[in-house]
Design an enzyme around this catalytic site. Structure first.
Site, PDB file in Angstrom:
ATOM      1  N   ARG A 140      33.536 -25.020  89.196  1.00 18.48           N
ATOM      2  CA  ARG A 140      33.411 -26.062  88.170  1.00 18.48           C
ATOM      3  C   ARG A 140      33.224 -25.427  86.791  1.00 18.48           C
ATOM      4  O   ARG A 140      33.707 -25.951  85.786  1.00 18.48           O
ATOM      5  CB  ARG A 140      32.241 -26.997  88.503  1.00 18.48           C
ATOM      6  CG  ARG A 140      32.402 -27.732  89.830  1.00 18.48           C
ATOM      7  CD  ARG A 140      31.151 -28.507  90.189  1.00 18.48           C
ATOM      8  NE  ARG A 140      30.003 -27.611  90.335  1.00 18.48           N
ATOM      9  CZ  ARG A 140      28.752 -28.030  90.531  1.00 18.48           C
ATOM     10  NH1 ARG A 140      28.486 -29.322  90.609  1.00 18.48           N
ATOM     11  NH2 ARG A 140      27.759 -27.171  90.658  1.00 18.48           N
ATOM     12  N   ASP A 186      26.364 -25.725  84.920  1.00 20.98           N
ATOM     13  CA  ASP A 186      25.538 -26.047  83.758  1.00 20.98           C
ATOM     14  C   ASP A 186      25.695 -25.031  82.626  1.00 20.98           C
ATOM     15  O   ASP A 186      25.410 -25.353  81.472  1.00 20.98           O
ATOM     16  CB  ASP A 186      24.061 -26.128  84.166  1.00 20.98           C
ATOM     17  CG  ASP A 186      23.807 -27.213  85.188  1.00 20.98           C
ATOM     18  OD1 ASP A 186      24.351 -28.312  85.011  1.00 20.98           O
ATOM     19  OD2 ASP A 186      23.072 -26.970  86.157  1.00 20.98           O
ATOM     20  N   SER A 235      20.477 -35.598  94.471  1.00 20.73           N
ATOM     21  CA  SER A 235      20.995 -36.939  94.181  1.00 20.73           C
ATOM     22  C   SER A 235      21.792 -37.500  95.349  1.00 20.73           C
ATOM     23  O   SER A 235      21.643 -38.678  95.722  1.00 20.73           O
ATOM     24  CB  SER A 235      21.845 -36.927  92.907  1.00 20.73           C
ATOM     25  OG  SER A 235      22.841 -35.926  92.963  1.00 20.73           O
ATOM     26  N   HIS A 238      22.736 -20.132  91.776  1.00 24.56           N
ATOM     27  CA  HIS A 238      22.946 -21.418  92.436  1.00 24.56           C
ATOM     28  C   HIS A 238      22.321 -21.353  93.818  1.00 24.56           C
ATOM     29  O   HIS A 238      22.305 -20.285  94.458  1.00 24.56           O
ATOM     30  CB  HIS A 238      24.446 -21.744  92.540  1.00 24.56           C
ATOM     31  CG  HIS A 238      24.735 -23.136  92.997  1.00 24.56           C
ATOM     32  ND1 HIS A 238      24.802 -23.489  94.322  1.00 24.56           N
ATOM     33  CD2 HIS A 238      24.955 -24.280  92.294  1.00 24.56           C
ATOM     34  CE1 HIS A 238      25.058 -24.781  94.424  1.00 24.56           C
ATOM     35  NE2 HIS A 238      25.154 -25.283  93.202  1.00 24.56           N
ATOM     36  N   HIS A 285      17.630 -30.201  88.779  1.00 24.32           N
ATOM     37  CA  HIS A 285      18.912 -30.764  89.218  1.00 24.32           C
ATOM     38  C   HIS A 285      19.736 -31.095  87.980  1.00 24.32           C
ATOM     39  O   HIS A 285      20.118 -30.205  87.240  1.00 24.32           O
ATOM     40  CB  HIS A 285      18.645 -31.982  90.101  1.00 24.32           C
ATOM     41  CG  HIS A 285      19.837 -32.483  90.871  1.00 24.32           C
ATOM     42  ND1 HIS A 285      20.994 -31.756  91.019  1.00 24.32           N
ATOM     43  CD2 HIS A 285      20.033 -33.655  91.534  1.00 24.32           C
ATOM     44  CE1 HIS A 285      21.856 -32.441  91.753  1.00 24.32           C
ATOM     45  NE2 HIS A 285      21.309 -33.604  92.069  1.00 24.32           N
TER      46      HIS A 285
END
Length: 444
Positions: free
Chosen positions: A328, A376, A241, A319, A271
């Site tokens: 995160r 995620d 992105s 990742h 993504h």
């Protein structure tokens, strides 16, 4: 008190000589080599993008303007009665690298209120889509519908375009986008999932709190929104992105074109779509293995081995860059552990137990380069707990946050006059030739 734009103008002027000197005096200095596997494998780890907004260290994780996530949350002024900063404070920080005063944050909040009015034709464009359109399609269309009012496009077409001042109109578009995108996102949520029930903007609330208000959420969710948008804002420039937004804008396409393209990349299952896929897998895992019993370490370990031995993967683990637990993830886990009710939620307890057991199982399995969870693996359970269970919408939430990093980056791109991006391609035959030459050289 100087405005955010005035502070940014001073910083850009001070920064320009640094990049100009690097190109002029050190332009031929090599910063890396490219291998055949990198050329074929998506340019992984090829050092060819420049950003000072954030940096992703494989061992340490993301730093925003040099600060870790805990340092960022600690340093920035907090929202009223909250442990979390406002998104507006974070926007000031991303753009300038400076920790704003409360007065500066209040000024940005007030400025965003003047920018949040979305033209009615944007709602008409979104409503014209089939109601079962994916919400990311609606978000992309909404951004493009606003393009006709682009200040950058108007400046370019005015005949007075100047590359030294072009960043100013990009800043205006970027500020409009980050202020408006949560309003557009809330409209899409209400249109699709609340029978087109609309809620007016609350002029007293900051961006995250106002988003929670507009989708009919509870008081606690205001902090969820603030945290979520900040954590998903930027992950250096190589992700799809961010890179797409940078690439499209490098052609001097305005920020609306650029971020609509970035949103379309974010919608991909490799993504931004990954968070809903993780939640889907976790719910099915819960139903199959621990619907009516506590998710003990022994139970989850056996279930994970069953998953891997059947040829499936453990979604949310691994990742492309990180080689440790995603900070995160840890930030959201901390939120869950400190929230009464959520810390005892059955789904969170399962996610927490998977976190305790999956890395060990994956390391023993031996096929995962990185056995640690990414963002995620945690984000979906929080949304699910607060009743946002329409997981097609999760990537829209991601897109609202990612706008902050993408818009800050392209504002600086124009401020520093970065060139159009145009990498050179090679043929497979050329790669094969180089491979053979390398083989011969090694044997001599």
């Amino acid at each position: 008190m100087a405005t955010l734009k005035e502070i940014l103008a001073k910083k850009i002027e001070e920064f320009r000589p640094r990049t100009a000197r690097l190109v002029k005096e050190f332009g031929d200095v090599k910063i890396g080599d490219v291998t055949i596997s990198q050329a074929i494998g998506g340019a992984r780890d090829v050092k060819c993008l420049v950003t000072d907004i954030s940096y992703l260290d494989p061992q340490e994780g993301i730093r925003f303007r040099g600060k870790t996530i805990p340092e960022t949350f600690e340093a920035l002024p907090k929202a009223p009665k909250s442990k979390y900063p406002t998104v507006e404070a974070f926007w000031f920080f991303l753009l300038t690298g400076d920790v704003p005063t409360q007065a500066q944050v209040d000024a940005v909040i007030a400025e965003w209120k003047t920018r949040q009015i979305v033209p009615s034709y944007v709602w008409d464009a979104i409503r014209a889509l089939p109601r079962d359109s994916h919400p990311m399609v609606m978000l992309s269309v909404g951004l493009l519908a606003m393009q006709k009012d682009s200040k950058f496009a108007a400046f370019y077409n005015s005949g007075k375009f100047n590359k030294n001042t072009a960043w100013e109109s990009v800043y205006e578009d970027a500020s409009d986008i980050v202020a408006r995108i949560p309003i557009v996102a809330a409209f899409i949520y209400n249109l699709k999932y609340r029978s087109d029930f609309q809620v007016a903007i609350d002029p007293k609330l900051d961006m995250g709190a106002n988003f929670a208000h507009m989708i009919g959420q509870c008081e606690e969710y205001k902090d969820v929104a603030r945290m979520y948008f900040i954590l998903h804002s930027d992950h250096e420039s190589g992700n799809v992105s961010a890179h797409t937004t940078h690439l499209v804008h490098s052609a001097l396409s305005d920020p609306y074109y650029a971020y609509s393209a970035g949103i379309n990349g974010l919608a991909g299952p490799l993504h931004g779509l990954a968070n809903q896929e993780v939640l889907d897998w976790t719910l099915k895992f819960q139903e199959k293995y621990c619907k009516d019993q506590e998710p003990t370490k022994e139970l989850v370990t056996k279930a994970l081995w069953d998953t891997l031995n059947s040829g499936q993967v453990v979604p949310g683990y691994g990742h492309a860059v990180l080689r440790k637990t995603d900070p995160r993830y840890m930030s959201q886990r901390e939120f869950c552990l400190n929230t009464p009710g959520l810390k005892d939620d059955k789904l969170f307890k399962l996610v927490a137990m998977i976190f305790e057991t999956a890395p060990g199982v994956l390391m023993e399995h031996g096929k995962a380069k990185n056995p640690w969870p990414n963002v995620d693996a945690q984000s979906g359970v929080i949304q699910w707990y607060y009743g946002v269970r329409e997981w097609d919408f999760y990537t829209v939430l991601f897109g609202v946050g990612r706008a902050l990093g993408c818009m800050a980056n392209i504002t600086w791109d124009r401020g520093l006059g970065y060139a159009i991006e145009r990498p050179k391609s090679v043929t497979t035959a050329m790669l094969e030739k180089w491979a053979e030459e390398s083989k011969k050289a090694a044997s001599n």
